[in-house]
Scaffold this motif. Structure first.
Motif, PDB file in Angstrom:
ATOM      1  N   SER A   1       0.837  -1.193   0.000  1.00 12.29           N
ATOM      2  CA  SER A   1       0.000   0.000   0.000  1.00 12.29           C
ATOM      3  C   SER A   1       0.876   1.249   0.000  1.00 12.29           C
ATOM      4  O   SER A   1       1.922   1.290   0.646  1.00 12.29           O
TER       5      SER A   1
ATOM      6  N   ALA B   1      -4.731  -5.214   1.809  1.00 13.57           N
ATOM      7  CA  ALA B   1      -4.142  -4.737   0.555  1.00 13.57           C
ATOM      8  C   ALA B   1      -3.461  -5.881  -0.184  1.00 13.57           C
ATOM      9  O   ALA B   1      -3.661  -6.071  -1.394  1.00 13.57           O
TER      10      ALA B   1
ATOM     11  N   ASN C   1      -6.181  -8.408  -1.450  1.00 14.51           N
ATOM     12  CA  ASN C   1      -6.970  -7.915  -2.574  1.00 14.51           C
ATOM     13  C   ASN C   1      -6.136  -7.747  -3.834  1.00 14.51           C
ATOM     14  O   ASN C   1      -6.670  -7.734  -4.944  1.00 14.51           O
TER      15      ASN C   1
ATOM     16  N   ASP D   1     -14.378  -1.416 -11.388  1.00 14.78           N
ATOM     17  CA  ASP D   1     -14.273  -1.728  -9.970  1.00 14.78           C
ATOM     18  C   ASP D   1     -14.726  -3.154  -9.704  1.00 14.78           C
ATOM     19  O   ASP D   1     -15.322  -3.796 -10.552  1.00 14.78           O
TER      20      ASP D   1
ATOM     21  N   HIS E   1     -16.760  -4.288   0.358  1.00 16.18           N
ATOM     22  CA  HIS E   1     -15.350  -4.073   0.064  1.00 16.18           C
ATOM     23  C   HIS E   1     -15.285  -3.692  -1.413  1.00 16.18           C
ATOM     24  O   HIS E   1     -15.625  -4.502  -2.275  1.00 16.18           O
TER      25      HIS E   1
ATOM     26  N   ILE F   1     -13.140  -2.238  -4.634  1.00 15.59           N
ATOM     27  CA  ILE F   1     -11.817  -2.098  -5.231  1.00 15.59           C
ATOM     28  C   ILE F   1     -11.986  -1.298  -6.512  1.00 15.59           C
ATOM     29  O   ILE F   1     -12.680  -1.744  -7.434  1.00 15.59           O
TER      30      ILE F   1
ATOM     31  N   TYR G   1      -8.843   0.812  -2.405  1.00 17.88           N
ATOM     32  CA  TYR G   1      -9.587  -0.231  -1.697  1.00 17.88           C
ATOM     33  C   TYR G   1     -10.333   0.444  -0.558  1.00 17.88           C
ATOM     34  O   TYR G   1      -9.731   1.102   0.287  1.00 17.88           O
TER      35      TYR G   1
END
Length: 123
Positions: free
Chosen positions: A29, A45, A48, A70, A80, A82, A97
């Protein structure tokens, strides 16, 4: 807008619990906001990153000439979200995220806000 401002803007979205800007090439991240004992954003992070990589592989294997806007993961109490960073300016391997409390969040508005943040973010 810079990374810190973007993360603060994301945390101002109704229901936001945590946010991270992630490089899916490395799984690291570039910055985080929120989180807590039950939401380790560094672990999330990295995890994902695998979700994004997997979906990109599937798109490639299917020969689709499209891109991911997304990805939504819906849990019983959370969303959640993304949001892949599109366009140029060496943002091709980044995603935002965002974790939202499902009971209070408005998913459509959250997606709209993330899209605006993504378009204004300078990395």
């Amino acid at each position: 807008m810079n990374i810190d401002t973007a993360l603060k803007e994301a945390m101002s979205i109704t229901g936001a619990v945590g946010v991270a800007l992630v490089d899916y090439d490395s799984g690291m991240s570039l910055g985080t906001g929120g989180g807590g004992d039950w939401l380790n954003l560094e672990v999330a992070a990295a995890g994902n990153t695998e979700v994004v990589r997997s979906k990109l592989r599937v798109i490639s294997m299917l020969g689709l000439s499209d891109s991911i806007e997304d990805i939504l993961i819906t849990l019983h109490r959370q969303y959640h979200l993304i949001r892949l960073m599109g366009g140029v300016r060496s943002r091709g391997s980044l995603f935002l995220y965002l974790v939202l409390e499902r009971d209070v969040a408005n998913l459509a508005l959250a997606r709209h806000h993330l899209k605006r943040i993504e378009s204004d973010l300078q990395v």
